[in-house]
Design an enzyme around this catalytic site. Sequence first.
Site, PDB file in Angstrom:
ATOM      1  N   GLN A  26      16.331 -14.928   2.302  1.00 44.07           N
ATOM      2  CA  GLN A  26      15.941 -15.533   1.034  1.00 44.07           C
ATOM      3  C   GLN A  26      16.527 -14.752  -0.127  1.00 44.07           C
ATOM      4  O   GLN A  26      16.792 -13.560  -0.023  1.00 44.07           O
ATOM      5  CB  GLN A  26      14.423 -15.637   0.913  1.00 44.07           C
ATOM      6  CG  GLN A  26      13.686 -14.332   0.950  1.00 44.07           C
ATOM      7  CD  GLN A  26      12.190 -14.548   1.112  1.00 44.07           C
ATOM      8  OE1 GLN A  26      11.748 -15.384   1.883  1.00 44.07           O
ATOM      9  NE2 GLN A  26      11.409 -13.788   0.365  1.00 44.07           N
ATOM     10  N   ALA A  27      16.750 -15.479  -1.205  1.00 48.34           N
ATOM     11  CA  ALA A  27      17.335 -14.902  -2.405  1.00 48.34           C
ATOM     12  C   ALA A  27      16.655 -15.546  -3.612  1.00 48.34           C
ATOM     13  O   ALA A  27      16.069 -16.618  -3.521  1.00 48.34           O
ATOM     14  CB  ALA A  27      18.842 -15.136  -2.431  1.00 48.34           C
ATOM     15  N   TYR A  28      16.771 -14.865  -4.740  1.00 51.67           N
ATOM     16  CA  TYR A  28      16.039 -15.275  -5.933  1.00 51.67           C
ATOM     17  C   TYR A  28      16.989 -15.689  -7.043  1.00 51.67           C
ATOM     18  O   TYR A  28      17.910 -14.954  -7.390  1.00 51.67           O
ATOM     19  CB  TYR A  28      15.109 -14.137  -6.381  1.00 51.67           C
ATOM     20  CG  TYR A  28      14.003 -13.978  -5.369  1.00 51.67           C
ATOM     21  CD1 TYR A  28      12.780 -14.599  -5.563  1.00 51.67           C
ATOM     22  CD2 TYR A  28      14.216 -13.283  -4.186  1.00 51.67           C
ATOM     23  CE1 TYR A  28      11.785 -14.512  -4.611  1.00 51.67           C
ATOM     24  CE2 TYR A  28      13.229 -13.196  -3.229  1.00 51.67           C
ATOM     25  CZ  TYR A  28      12.015 -13.816  -3.447  1.00 51.67           C
ATOM     26  OH  TYR A  28      11.034 -13.741  -2.498  1.00 51.67           O
ATOM     27  N   LEU A  29      16.734 -16.873  -7.581  1.00 52.94           N
ATOM     28  CA  LEU A  29      17.483 -17.375  -8.727  1.00 52.94           C
ATOM     29  C   LEU A  29      16.821 -16.927 -10.021  1.00 52.94           C
ATOM     30  O   LEU A  29      17.465 -16.840 -11.062  1.00 52.94           O
ATOM     31  CB  LEU A  29      17.567 -18.899  -8.680  1.00 52.94           C
ATOM     32  CG  LEU A  29      18.194 -19.473  -7.402  1.00 52.94           C
ATOM     33  CD1 LEU A  29      18.065 -20.984  -7.380  1.00 52.94           C
ATOM     34  CD2 LEU A  29      19.640 -19.046  -7.278  1.00 52.94           C
ATOM     35  N   ASP A  76      20.548 -13.603  -7.899  1.00 51.02           N
ATOM     36  CA  ASP A  76      20.625 -12.245  -8.439  1.00 51.02           C
ATOM     37  C   ASP A  76      19.966 -11.275  -7.472  1.00 51.02           C
ATOM     38  O   ASP A  76      18.999 -11.614  -6.797  1.00 51.02           O
ATOM     39  CB  ASP A  76      19.873 -12.159  -9.775  1.00 51.02           C
ATOM     40  CG  ASP A  76      20.554 -12.929 -10.877  1.00 51.02           C
ATOM     41  OD1 ASP A  76      21.796 -13.012 -10.862  1.00 51.02           O
ATOM     42  OD2 ASP A  76      19.843 -13.457 -11.754  1.00 51.02           O
TER      43      ASP A  76
END
Length: 153
Positions: A26-29, A76
């Site tokens: 998972q990654a965060y915008l 990011d």
Amino acid sequence: MEIERKYIPKTLPENLAQYKHHKIEQAYLNTAPVVRIRKQDNEYFLTYKGGGMMAREEYNLPLNEKSYNHLLTKADGNIITKTRYYIPIHNGLTAELDIFEGKFTNMTLVEVEFSSIDEANSFNPPEWFGKDVTHDGRFHNSYLSQIDCCLGK
């Protein structure tokens, strides 16, 4: 509404392979509010989470692989990778044990989701759960996505 409590486990259950589990990336915008993308095995999601510690809004929308990969280039910070194990505990509840990989190798967290705040507040965790970090924002994955080093090292 997501209602959950989070702990740093003192020990891990034996024979983890016997439990249902998923590989998660998972990654965060965005982190305020939280806008996250997640790959769970071969499924893809965009998630919005509102503010809060134990209880907060959460909305999940399905994505396809192409959309996920496109959005991943816009993310990011750190990409979080982990294996999540689903371990039955008392009263029909399930512990979700995350064993992190990559930058956060050797970090583990366990959380339990509840149907009400009263249920969460009256929860008596199993001995192996360890320290309650529900109200410590440093243990939110969105925070981990933004730091240079892992917690506890």
